[in-house]
Motif scaffolding. Structure first.
Motif, PDB file in Angstrom:
ATOM      1  N   PHE A 402     -20.160 -34.280 -40.916  1.00 14.93           N
ATOM      2  CA  PHE A 402     -20.407 -33.111 -40.117  1.00 14.93           C
ATOM      3  C   PHE A 402     -18.971 -32.253 -39.951  1.00 14.93           C
ATOM      4  CE2 PHE A 402     -23.163 -36.137 -38.251  1.00 14.93           C
ATOM      5  CZ  PHE A 402     -24.400 -35.682 -38.698  1.00 14.93           C
ATOM      6  N   TYR A 403     -17.932 -32.996 -40.498  1.00 11.62           N
ATOM      7  CA  TYR A 403     -16.689 -32.016 -40.592  1.00 11.62           C
ATOM      8  C   TYR A 403     -15.834 -32.778 -41.455  1.00 11.62           C
ATOM      9  CZ  TYR A 403     -15.582 -35.717 -37.094  1.00 11.62           C
ATOM     10  OH  TYR A 403     -15.472 -37.057 -36.463  1.00 11.62           O
ATOM     11  N   THR A 404     -14.633 -32.083 -41.621  1.00 11.70           N
ATOM     12  CA  THR A 404     -13.440 -32.591 -42.205  1.00 11.70           C
ATOM     13  C   THR A 404     -12.392 -32.608 -41.276  1.00 11.70           C
ATOM     14  OG1 THR A 404     -14.151 -31.704 -44.361  1.00 11.70           O
ATOM     15  CG2 THR A 404     -11.678 -32.368 -44.077  1.00 11.70           C
ATOM     16  N   LYS A 405     -11.681 -33.942 -40.820  1.00  9.44           N
ATOM     17  CA  LYS A 405     -10.574 -33.874 -40.028  1.00  9.44           C
ATOM     18  C   LYS A 405      -9.276 -33.894 -40.758  1.00  9.44           C
ATOM     19  CE  LYS A 405     -11.012 -36.194 -36.032  1.00  9.44           C
ATOM     20  NZ  LYS A 405     -11.157 -37.312 -35.247  1.00  9.44           N
ATOM     21  N   LEU A 406      -8.520 -32.964 -40.402  1.00 15.19           N
ATOM     22  CA  LEU A 406      -7.101 -32.789 -40.938  1.00 15.19           C
ATOM     23  C   LEU A 406      -6.230 -33.295 -39.671  1.00 15.19           C
ATOM     24  CD1 LEU A 406      -7.330 -29.336 -42.341  1.00 15.19           C
ATOM     25  CD2 LEU A 406      -7.703 -31.554 -43.544  1.00 15.19           C
ATOM     26  N   MET A 407      -5.581 -34.504 -39.934  1.00 16.46           N
ATOM     27  CA  MET A 407      -4.571 -35.057 -38.994  1.00 16.46           C
ATOM     28  C   MET A 407      -3.295 -34.446 -39.073  1.00 16.46           C
ATOM     29  SD  MET A 407      -6.227 -36.888 -36.965  1.00 16.46           S
ATOM     30  CE  MET A 407      -4.722 -37.608 -36.181  1.00 16.46           C
ATOM     31  N   ILE A 408      -2.854 -33.792 -38.479  1.00 19.42           N
ATOM     32  CA  ILE A 408      -1.501 -32.655 -38.721  1.00 19.42           C
ATOM     33  C   ILE A 408      -0.376 -33.480 -37.883  1.00 19.42           C
ATOM     34  CG2 ILE A 408      -0.464 -30.457 -38.677  1.00 19.42           C
ATOM     35  CD1 ILE A 408      -2.844 -30.426 -40.266  1.00 19.42           C
ATOM     36  N   ASP A 409       0.856 -33.779 -38.476  1.00 18.33           N
ATOM     37  CA  ASP A 409       1.970 -34.417 -37.723  1.00 18.33           C
ATOM     38  C   ASP A 409       2.985 -33.526 -37.797  1.00 18.33           C
ATOM     39  OD1 ASP A 409       4.052 -36.082 -37.320  1.00 18.33           O
ATOM     40  OD2 ASP A 409       3.990 -37.494 -38.628  1.00 18.33           O
ATOM     41  N   ILE A 410       3.256 -32.925 -36.739  1.00 19.18           N
ATOM     42  CA  ILE A 410       4.319 -31.936 -36.473  1.00 19.18           C
ATOM     43  C   ILE A 410       5.547 -32.554 -35.540  1.00 19.18           C
ATOM     44  CG2 ILE A 410       2.590 -30.238 -36.010  1.00 19.18           C
ATOM     45  CD1 ILE A 410       2.753 -30.173 -33.186  1.00 19.18           C
ATOM     46  N   GLN A 411       5.558 -33.987 -35.733  1.00 20.37           N
ATOM     47  CA  GLN A 411       6.865 -34.497 -34.801  1.00 20.37           C
ATOM     48  C   GLN A 411       8.177 -34.343 -35.952  1.00 20.37           C
ATOM     49  OE1 GLN A 411       5.893 -38.222 -32.615  1.00 20.37           O
ATOM     50  NE2 GLN A 411       4.483 -38.425 -34.302  1.00 20.37           N
ATOM     51  N   ARG A 412       9.324 -34.262 -35.419  1.00 23.63           N
ATOM     52  CA  ARG A 412      10.540 -34.142 -36.174  1.00 23.63           C
ATOM     53  C   ARG A 412      11.254 -35.537 -35.794  1.00 23.63           C
ATOM     54  NH1 ARG A 412      12.988 -28.742 -33.634  1.00 23.63           N
ATOM     55  NH2 ARG A 412      11.994 -29.181 -31.838  1.00 23.63           N
ATOM     56  N   LEU A 413      11.024 -36.108 -34.848  1.00 22.05           N
ATOM     57  CA  LEU A 413      11.793 -37.560 -34.814  1.00 22.05           C
ATOM     58  C   LEU A 413      10.529 -38.471 -34.107  1.00 22.05           C
ATOM     59  CD1 LEU A 413      12.399 -37.929 -31.503  1.00 22.05           C
ATOM     60  CD2 LEU A 413      14.213 -36.417 -32.123  1.00 22.05           C
ATOM     61  N   LYS A 414      11.040 -39.757 -34.358  1.00 21.45           N
ATOM     62  CA  LYS A 414       9.949 -40.815 -33.859  1.00 21.45           C
ATOM     63  C   LYS A 414      11.070 -41.611 -32.834  1.00 21.45           C
ATOM     64  CE  LYS A 414       7.429 -44.804 -35.272  1.00 21.45           C
ATOM     65  NZ  LYS A 414       6.310 -44.590 -34.514  1.00 21.45           N
ATOM     66  N   LEU A 415      10.279 -41.852 -31.713  1.00 22.68           N
ATOM     67  CA  LEU A 415      11.179 -42.542 -30.593  1.00 22.68           C
ATOM     68  C   LEU A 415      11.201 -44.165 -31.235  1.00 22.68           C
ATOM     69  CD1 LEU A 415      12.174 -42.958 -27.758  1.00 22.68           C
ATOM     70  CD2 LEU A 415      10.011 -43.830 -26.830  1.00 22.68           C
ATOM     71  N   ASP A 416      12.381 -44.595 -31.167  1.00 24.77           N
ATOM     72  CA  ASP A 416      12.542 -46.242 -31.271  1.00 24.77           C
ATOM     73  C   ASP A 416      12.311 -46.793 -29.969  1.00 24.77           C
ATOM     74  OD1 ASP A 416      13.446 -48.194 -33.360  1.00 24.77           O
ATOM     75  OD2 ASP A 416      14.452 -48.827 -31.577  1.00 24.77           O
TER      76      ASP A 416
END
Length: 744
Positions: A402-416
């Motif tokens: 029923f749809y195409t899902k696009l997972m968009i990652d807009i993060q510039r950094l990741k928390l440790d």
């Protein structure tokens, strides 16, 4: 006219040639048809030598209601279909459209005679046009979908009915391709359309939308795909940046004629509202039930909009700087106007929508102060903020029926990890690694926003309340004691606070002047017995980090807090980093914002995120906790110089003087101080507005008018703040009256 060319091949797709001229009454339809046919066949000579040209079957449509369809026989003869011809010669205006549909023709470029040398009369008998002498071979093809009227008009929509994916399968009747796409089988589509739905945590809304949208788009004769654009991380939703990323990815997958951006909570009520693009960007949803179907409800380009890829790139797409709810629609209006385009709108009679009700969570909270700042520099941002500086990563693509899902990652950094210190003692170390969701218990606390349940639903146990909460848009549970019996209520709110009721009781008080005891009304605070349970998921930005050990506060006591922050870069970038936070006391009143702390150095060197280093650590300076006693929600943020967030987290704590009556006296004095402060600001803004109104500068529309608008906007905002505070006080008094006897 649209003509797509490839090496040694010319494809004439949906070519439209219009002939519009004033014709005398009783105009000869033979002349009209011949003119249209001449223009249509002349396009055959646009190809290269020995080109393979895809031509459309010819149709002549008249503004007076009839049309002549010239179908194509196997021998290359155009045959007039008398069943579709309806003569209405009383119109003085004639519009003739020759439409070319999916037929191949081999063109010989050697000198030929006029292909229209012999045209028989067009009437109720078949007319034949001999085109074989021109070296043209025409084949039978499909008609345009515009000729097939399958629309129903006004639709019966009930936004309150839940839908499942099985229901969507039943109404689509196996007409969908993988990924939620459709291509008409019996006609040439009007346009190729990408429907982009920005999405986060609204599955029930998505099912309702797909249930109504798919059948409508099929009836409209479109070739389309529905793309669900979801933000990968669990922080505040950046709808605009997600739409920008989905646009770029959709255009990589196909060459779309039209992009429709569609909010997930908008259900169309009329299928005559065609999801197609034109010469200008179009507002498809000018009338919404929430606003009584009246236009100008705050934006002229929000909800559901259509825009061609060329127009979208010309406007530089949406801004990437609007986090939380709202703001990007109005900014897009300005971008379109700044690019020299106009916004058109569907007629209110067909551009009607129902909006599904929902409660906003942390992810959709509105950063109002930041949005006001962005409004002021809209012109400066237009060329540099949008598609031109878009940075994202396509994390995954999921194709469902029923749809195409696009997972968009807009993060510039990741928390440790982040380590929290209160009074120089570690109280918690947390990461962004997802963990199992849990229920946190807060004795003596309440939550806002009660969820109304049907009269026949009674939640008498904690287990019943948990099961009911997980089935709804619920973030917490409150246990109440009513007439010595425990009951449970579901809540949208997830910030624990003290429920305090005030009442006046007559007490005997000693008169210092006379030395006699006298009866006097004394204000007392009451504390209903409540227990709050908050549903939170460790690892998510919106989760609640709570520190429930009471902190003692007073005139000579100062509590401090600080953080040690460890991050890893997802990509190199050039920007600064700051820490700041906002505090909310008792889910009611924001404290004045504190100072920003900038991280300028790392290991003794100037901070540089483009140096190639992947890991960084920072420590904030110790900051004092508020002296006002109460429960506090704190939203802490790491941001760049443009206030764009890198990471944010919520935490909760509580302070007390040791005496609950004294706590509430101090809070009441603080609330009144804030009300008085806003009233003074309101009066000052009114005085400034009056000065502007009576000033001669108002005669200059480019200066005085703008200042007056800004001043009046400030007045409106401050009045709303004062009204909200007074409303909260009135509700507290009313609740105190209702519970006074029981609790007194």
């Amino acid at each position: 006219m649209i003509i797509r060319t490839q090496p040694r091949e010319t494809i004439c797709d949906r070519c439209i040639i219009s002939v519009k001229r004033r014709m005398p009454r009783r105009a000869n339809r033979k002349i009209v048809a011949t003119l249209s046919l001449l223009f249509a066949l002349s396009t055959l000579y646009l190809g290269h030598h020995k080109s393979q040209i895809k031509v459309l079957s010819l149709e002549v449509r008249h503004s007076f209601g009839g049309r002549d369809v010239l179908n194509v026989a196997d021998n290359g003869i155009l045959i007039h279909d008398p069943e579709t011809a309806k003569r209405r010669a009383d119109d003085e205006e004639s519009l003739n459209v020759a439409r070319l549909v999916e037929t191949t023709a081999q063109v010989d470029t050697t000198p030929q005679v006029d292909p229209l040398a012999e045209v028989d009369a067009l009437g109720d008998t078949a007319a034949q046009i001999d085109t074989t002498t021109a070296g043209i071979k025409l084949d039978i093809s499909r008609p345009s979908c515009e000729l097939q009227n399958k629309l129903l008009g006004a639709l019966e929509i009930n936004k309150n009915i839940s839908r499942q994916f099985e229901d969507i399968g039943e109404v689509t009747l196996e007409q969908l391709l993988e990924g939620g796409c459709h291509k008409p089988r019996d006609c040439i589509p009007r346009q190729k359309v990408a429907v982009i739905v920005p999405y986060k945590d609204r599955e029930s809304h998505l099912k309702k939308l797909l249930y109504h949208l798919h059948p409508m788009l099929v009836r409209q004769g479109l070739q389309y795909c529905i793309y669900i654009a979801e933000q990968l991380d669990e922080g505040q939703f950046n709808k605009a940046m997600v739409m920008n990323g989905a646009f770029e990815e959709a255009m990589k997958l196909d060459d779309y004629d039209c992009i429709v951006f569609h909010d997930v909570d908008m259900l169309p009520e009329d299928d005559r509202n065609l999801y197609v693009c034109g010469d200008n960007p179009i507002h498809l949803s000018p009338a919404i039930d929430k606003f009584d179907y009246k236009p100008d409800y705050g934006t002229c380009f929000g909800g559901v909009v259509g825009i061609s890829p060329q127009q979208y790139r010309r406007a530089n797409g949406h801004s990437n700087r609007f986090w939380g709810w709202g703001g990007e629609d109005n900014d897009m209006e300005y971008r379109i106007q700044f690019a020299g385009m106009n916004i058109t709108a569907r007629a209110l009679e067909i551009g009607r929508y129902q909006m599904i009700k929902h409660m906003s969570s942390f992810k959709f909270s509105k950063a109002e102060a930041e949005h006001l700042r962005l409004e002021k520099n809209a012109k400066e941002r237009t060329k540099v903020d949008g598609l031109s500086n878009l940075q994202y990563v396509l994390d995954s693509v999921e194709r469902t029926p029923f749809y195409t899902k696009l997972m968009i990652d807009i993060q510039r950094l990741k928390l440790d990890h982040i380590t929290v210190y209160i009074n120089d003692k570690i109280v918690e170390t947390f990461t962004d690694k997802p963990g199992p969701c849990i229920w946190k218990k807060f004795e003596g606390k309440n939550l806002l926003d009660t969820i109304t349940l049907p009269d026949d639903v009674k939640l008498e146990t904690y287990e019943q309340a948990v099961a009911a909460c997980l089935k709804t848009n619920c973030f917490g549970i409150v246990k109440l004691n009513v007439k010595s019996k425990d009951i449970y209520e579901l809540r949208h709110g997830n910030v624990p606070h003290n429920l305090v009721l005030s009442t006046r009781q007559r007490r005997m008080v000693m008169n210092e002047e006379t030395g006699k005891a006298e009866g006097k009304l004394v204000k007392r605070y009451l504390f209903p017995r409540r227990t709050a349970h908050v549903y939170t998921c460790p690892g998510q930005m919106g989760s609640l980090h709570s520190y429930q050990d009471l902190l003692l506060t007073g005139d000579n006591i100062t509590n401090t807090y600080r953080f040690e922050i460890h991050v890893k870069l997802r990509r190199n970038f050039s920007a600064q980093m700051f820490y700041y936070d906002r505090m909310l006391v008792e889910s009611k009143e924001h404290l004045p914002a504190g100072d920003w702390q900038q991280f300028k150095y790392y290991n003794g060197k100037p901070l540089d995120f483009s140096s190639g280093r992947k890991s960084f650590s920072f420590s904030t300076k110790p900051k004092p906790l508020p002296s006002v006693p109460g429960s506090f929600l704190v939203n802490s943020r790491l941001v760049d110089q443009f206030r764009q967030p890198y990471y944010q987290w919520n935490w909760w704590f509580e302070t007390t003087t040791g005496d609950y009556q004294e706590d509430n006296k101090r809070r009441a004095a603080f609330y009144q101080e804030q009300i008085d402060k806003r009233k003074k600001e309101q009066q000052k803004a009114r005085e400034e507005a009056m000065k502007i109104k009576i000033s001669p500068v108002l005669k200059n529309k480019n200066t005085g008018g703008k200042k007056a608008v800004i001043a009046m906007k400030r007045i409106f905002e401050m009045e709303n703040q004062v009204i909200l505070m007074q409303k909260n006080e009135d509700e507290k008094r009313k609740l105190a009256d209702e519970h006074g006897r029981t609790l007194g």
